[in-house]
Design an enzyme around this catalytic site. Structure first.
Site, mmCIF file in Angstrom:
data_model
loop_
_atom_site.group_PDB
_atom_site.id
_atom_site.type_symbol
_atom_site.label_atom_id
_atom_site.label_comp_id
_atom_site.label_asym_id
_atom_site.label_seq_id
_atom_site.Cartn_x
_atom_site.Cartn_y
_atom_site.Cartn_z
ATOM 1 N N ALA A 1 30.783 49.847 53.252
ATOM 2 C CA ALA A 1 30.855 49.314 54.623
ATOM 3 C C ALA A 1 31.261 47.846 54.602
ATOM 4 O O ALA A 1 32.121 47.412 55.379
ATOM 5 C CB ALA A 1 29.496 49.474 55.310
ATOM 6 N N LYS B 1 32.845 46.165 52.167
ATOM 7 C CA LYS B 1 34.225 46.016 51.684
ATOM 8 C C LYS B 1 35.211 46.441 52.771
ATOM 9 O O LYS B 1 36.291 45.861 52.906
ATOM 10 C CB LYS B 1 34.441 46.846 50.406
ATOM 11 C CG LYS B 1 33.770 46.263 49.175
ATOM 12 C CD LYS B 1 34.397 44.935 48.755
ATOM 13 C CE LYS B 1 33.928 44.460 47.401
ATOM 14 N NZ LYS B 1 34.444 43.118 47.049
ATOM 15 N N TYR C 1 27.837 49.117 50.083
ATOM 16 C CA TYR C 1 28.969 48.374 49.494
ATOM 17 C C TYR C 1 30.275 48.723 50.220
ATOM 18 O O TYR C 1 31.063 47.843 50.562
ATOM 19 C CB TYR C 1 29.037 48.736 48.019
ATOM 20 C CG TYR C 1 30.135 48.099 47.202
ATOM 21 C CD1 TYR C 1 30.057 46.763 46.808
ATOM 22 C CD2 TYR C 1 31.239 48.844 46.767
ATOM 23 C CE1 TYR C 1 31.047 46.186 46.008
ATOM 24 C CE2 TYR C 1 32.229 48.279 45.979
ATOM 25 C CZ TYR C 1 32.131 46.951 45.601
ATOM 26 O OH TYR C 1 33.120 46.392 44.805
ATOM 27 N N ILE D 1 37.434 48.592 37.153
ATOM 28 C CA ILE D 1 37.900 47.786 36.021
ATOM 29 C C ILE D 1 36.658 47.362 35.236
ATOM 30 O O ILE D 1 35.935 46.449 35.658
ATOM 31 C CB ILE D 1 38.693 46.552 36.512
ATOM 32 C CG1 ILE D 1 39.926 46.994 37.311
ATOM 33 C CG2 ILE D 1 39.081 45.668 35.326
ATOM 34 C CD1 ILE D 1 40.796 45.869 37.841
ATOM 35 N N GLY E 1 32.565 33.065 42.227
ATOM 36 C CA GLY E 1 32.231 33.986 41.135
ATOM 37 C C GLY E 1 33.335 34.004 40.087
ATOM 38 O O GLY E 1 33.670 35.062 39.551
ATOM 39 N N SER F 1 33.337 32.796 37.109
ATOM 40 C CA SER F 1 32.875 32.540 35.746
ATOM 41 C C SER F 1 33.069 33.713 34.796
ATOM 42 O O SER F 1 33.293 33.523 33.615
ATOM 43 C CB SER F 1 31.391 32.174 35.788
ATOM 44 O OG SER F 1 30.637 33.207 36.384
HETATM 45 N N1 LIG Z 1 34.930 45.299 38.264
HETATM 46 C C1 LIG Z 1 35.278 46.296 39.047
HETATM 47 O O1 LIG Z 1 35.375 47.452 38.633
HETATM 48 C C2 LIG Z 1 35.575 46.042 40.500
HETATM 49 C C3 LIG Z 1 36.179 47.071 41.237
HETATM 50 C C4 LIG Z 1 36.473 46.853 42.576
HETATM 51 C C5 LIG Z 1 36.162 45.646 43.168
HETATM 52 N N2 LIG Z 1 35.564 44.672 42.434
HETATM 53 C C6 LIG Z 1 35.254 43.407 43.105
HETATM 54 O O2 LIG Z 1 35.731 42.336 42.325
HETATM 55 C C7 LIG Z 1 34.871 41.204 42.485
HETATM 56 C C8 LIG Z 1 34.380 40.739 41.119
HETATM 57 O O3 LIG Z 1 33.654 41.806 40.527
HETATM 58 P P1 LIG Z 1 33.195 41.744 38.998
HETATM 59 O O4 LIG Z 1 32.960 43.137 38.581
HETATM 60 O O5 LIG Z 1 34.164 40.939 38.221
HETATM 61 O O6 LIG Z 1 31.799 40.952 39.149
HETATM 62 P P2 LIG Z 1 30.814 40.336 38.046
HETATM 63 O O7 LIG Z 1 31.404 40.458 36.683
HETATM 64 O O8 LIG Z 1 29.479 40.933 38.314
HETATM 65 O O9 LIG Z 1 30.772 38.762 38.401
HETATM 66 C C9 LIG Z 1 30.138 38.332 39.560
HETATM 67 C C10 LIG Z 1 30.407 36.861 39.739
HETATM 68 O O10 LIG Z 1 29.852 36.442 41.015
HETATM 69 C C11 LIG Z 1 28.984 35.333 40.790
HETATM 70 N N3 LIG Z 1 27.945 35.270 41.810
HETATM 71 C C12 LIG Z 1 26.882 36.098 41.996
HETATM 72 N N4 LIG Z 1 26.151 35.695 43.071
HETATM 73 C C13 LIG Z 1 26.761 34.578 43.555
HETATM 74 C C14 LIG Z 1 26.482 33.694 44.620
HETATM 75 N N5 LIG Z 1 25.442 33.883 45.446
HETATM 76 N N6 LIG Z 1 27.312 32.632 44.807
HETATM 77 C C15 LIG Z 1 28.367 32.418 43.988
HETATM 78 N N7 LIG Z 1 28.697 33.231 42.965
HETATM 79 C C16 LIG Z 1 27.900 34.301 42.751
HETATM 80 C C17 LIG Z 1 28.463 35.524 39.379
HETATM 81 O O11 LIG Z 1 27.953 34.284 38.873
HETATM 82 P P3 LIG Z 1 26.566 34.250 38.005
HETATM 83 O O12 LIG Z 1 26.853 34.990 36.742
HETATM 84 O O13 LIG Z 1 26.304 32.797 37.809
HETATM 85 O O14 LIG Z 1 25.522 34.936 38.853
HETATM 86 C C18 LIG Z 1 29.740 35.984 38.686
HETATM 87 O O15 LIG Z 1 30.592 34.889 38.419
HETATM 88 C C19 LIG Z 1 33.750 41.650 43.419
HETATM 89 O O16 LIG Z 1 34.070 41.277 44.739
HETATM 90 C C20 LIG Z 1 33.753 43.156 43.263
HETATM 91 O O17 LIG Z 1 33.208 43.800 44.376
HETATM 92 C C21 LIG Z 1 35.261 44.836 41.111
#
Ligand SMILES: NC(=O)c1ccc[n+]([C@@H]2O[C@H](COP(=O)([O-])OP(=O)(O)OC[C@H]3O[C@@H](n4cnc5c(N)ncnc54)[C@H](OP(=O)(O)O)[C@@H]3O)[C@@H](O)[C@H]2O)c1
Length: 253
Positions: A161, A163, A159, A192, A14, A16
Site C-alpha cells: 500500500a 509503495k 508495504y 535484489i 539510506g 549506506s
Molecule cells: N532489496 C530489494 O530486493 C528491494 C526490492 C524492491 C524495492 N526495494 C526498495 O529499495 C530501497 C532500499 O532497500 P534495501 O533492500 O537496499 O534496504 P536495506 O539494505 O535494508 O537498507 C536500508 C537503509 O535505510 C536506512 N534507514 C533505515 N531507517 C532509516 C531512517 N529512519 N532514516 C534514514 N535512513 C534509514 C538504513 O540505515 P541504517 O543501517 O543506519 O539503519 C540503510 O541505509 C527500499 O526503499 C526498498 O523498499 C528493495
C-alpha cells in the site's frame, strides 16, 4: 569519458548499505558530491563514503532519521554545508523493517510504519530540498518503489500500500514541479538480494529467478545505473514515470 553529474549534490536516504550504497557509489562515480545518509549504523555509511572518495569522488556520511521532518531538514542543511553545493538530486531510498503479515495480523500502525518511510519521509525530504532546487530551476527526484505494486504480494499489504502511494505521489509532484525545471521519477526494483536477505532460503531465490524473463537475479548496480540515468541530463525530458528494474518480471506503471 565525461562524467555526467559534476557539481551536483546528490542526497541518498539510506545510502549506506543495500541498494542505497550502490546508488551512492554510482552517483559518486559520475562526479556528484554524495551525501550518504544512514540512521543507526555509521560503519557502512562511512565505508560507502570512503569508497567514493577512493574512486576520486566526494562524499560525506550524514546521520539522520528521515521520517522526522526536523531531521530531514537538518540532513539537507548539513549536506549543503559539507559540499558547498545546493541540493540537486534526491534519492528517496531509505526503508525500515518490512514485516510480512496476514490481513488478520496486520494493524493500522503497521501500515503507518510503511507510510512513514515511503510517503512521509520523501515528502519531508522534498520540502527540505525544494528551495534550493527552485532557486537553481533544476532538480531530479528519484523515488525508490518496488515491483510489489504490480505483483500485489500476499501477506505484504502494509508495504504494498505504501509503495503504491508513491506512484500517484510521483505523478502529482511531477505535474506540479515540471514548470520549475524539477523532474520526479519512480524506480521499481525487483527482488535484489542485499545484506538483509542473507536468511532467505536458496530455494526461494531459485523460484523467484525461474519466473524472471531475463533469467537472473538483479544486482544493486542494476537499480543504481537506472538512478544515474534518471538523475542525469540524458533523462532531461522524462518526468512522472515509473520504471521497473526487474528483468521483465512485471509490466505497468
Ligand atoms: N532489496 C530489494 O530486493 C528491494 C526490492 C524492491 C524495492 N526495494 C526498495 O529499495 C530501497 C532500499 O532497500 P534495501 O533492500 O537496499 O534496504 P536495506 O539494505 O535494508 O537498507 C536500508 C537503509 O535505510 C536506512 N534507514 C533505515 N531507517 C532509516 C531512517 N529512519 N532514516 C534514514 N535512513 C534509514 C538504513 O540505515 P541504517 O543501517 O543506519 O539503519 C540503510 O541505509 C527500499 O526503499 C526498498 O523498499 C528493495
Amino acid at each position: 569519458m565525461e562524467m555526467k553529474l559534476i557539481n551536483q549534490l546528490a542526497i541518498v536516504t539510506g545510502g549506506s548499505r543495500g541498494l542505497g550504497a550502490a546508488i551512492s557509489k554510482a552517483l559518486g562515480r559520475e562526479g556528484a558530491f554524495v551525501a550518504v545518509n544512514y540512521f543507526t549504523n555509521s560503519k557502512p555509511a562511512v565505508e560507502t563514503a570512503e569508497a567514493i572518495i577512493r574512486m576520486g569522488g566526494q562524499a560525506a556520511a550524514i546521520q539522520a532519521d528521515v521520517t522526522e521532518e526536523r531531521e530531514a531538514r537538518r540532513l539537507v542543511k548539513e549536506a549543503e554545508e559539507a559540499s558547498g553545493l545546493k541540493a540537486g538530486i534526491l534519492v528517496n531510498n531509505a526503508t525500515g523493517p518490512q514485516p510480512e503479515l496476514s490481513i488478520e495480523e496486520v494493524t493500522w500502525e503497521d501500515y503507518e510504519d510503511q507510510l512513514r518511510f515511503f510517503v512521509k519521509a520523501p515528502l519531508h525530504m522534498l520540502q527540505a530540498c525544494l528551495p534550493s532546487m527552485k532557486e537553481r530551476k533544476h532538480g531530479s527526484i528519484i523515488n525508490i518503489g518496488s515491483e510489489v505494486v504490480h505483483l500485489g504480494n500476499s501477506h505484504f499489504s502494509n508495504y504494498t500500500a505504501a509503495k503504491s502511494a508513491m506512484i500517484g505521489m510521483t505523478r502529482s509532484w511531477a505535474s506540479e514541479l515540471g514548470p520549475t525545471g524539477i523532474r520526479v521519477n519512480l524506480v521499481h526494483p525487483g527482488f535484489i538480494p542485499v545484506e538483509r536477505h542473507q536468511e532467505v532460503p536458496e530455494e526461494a531465490i531459485r523460484q523467484y529467478r525461474s519466473g524472471v524473463p531475463l533469467g537472473r537475479m538483479g544486482v544493486p548496480e542494476d537499480a543504481a545505473k537506472t538512478v544515474v540515468y534518471l538523475a542525469s541530463e540524458d533523462a532531461s525530458f522524462i518526468t512522472g514515470q515509473s520504471l521497473s528494474v526487474n528483468g521483465g518480471n512485471t509490466y505497468g506503471m
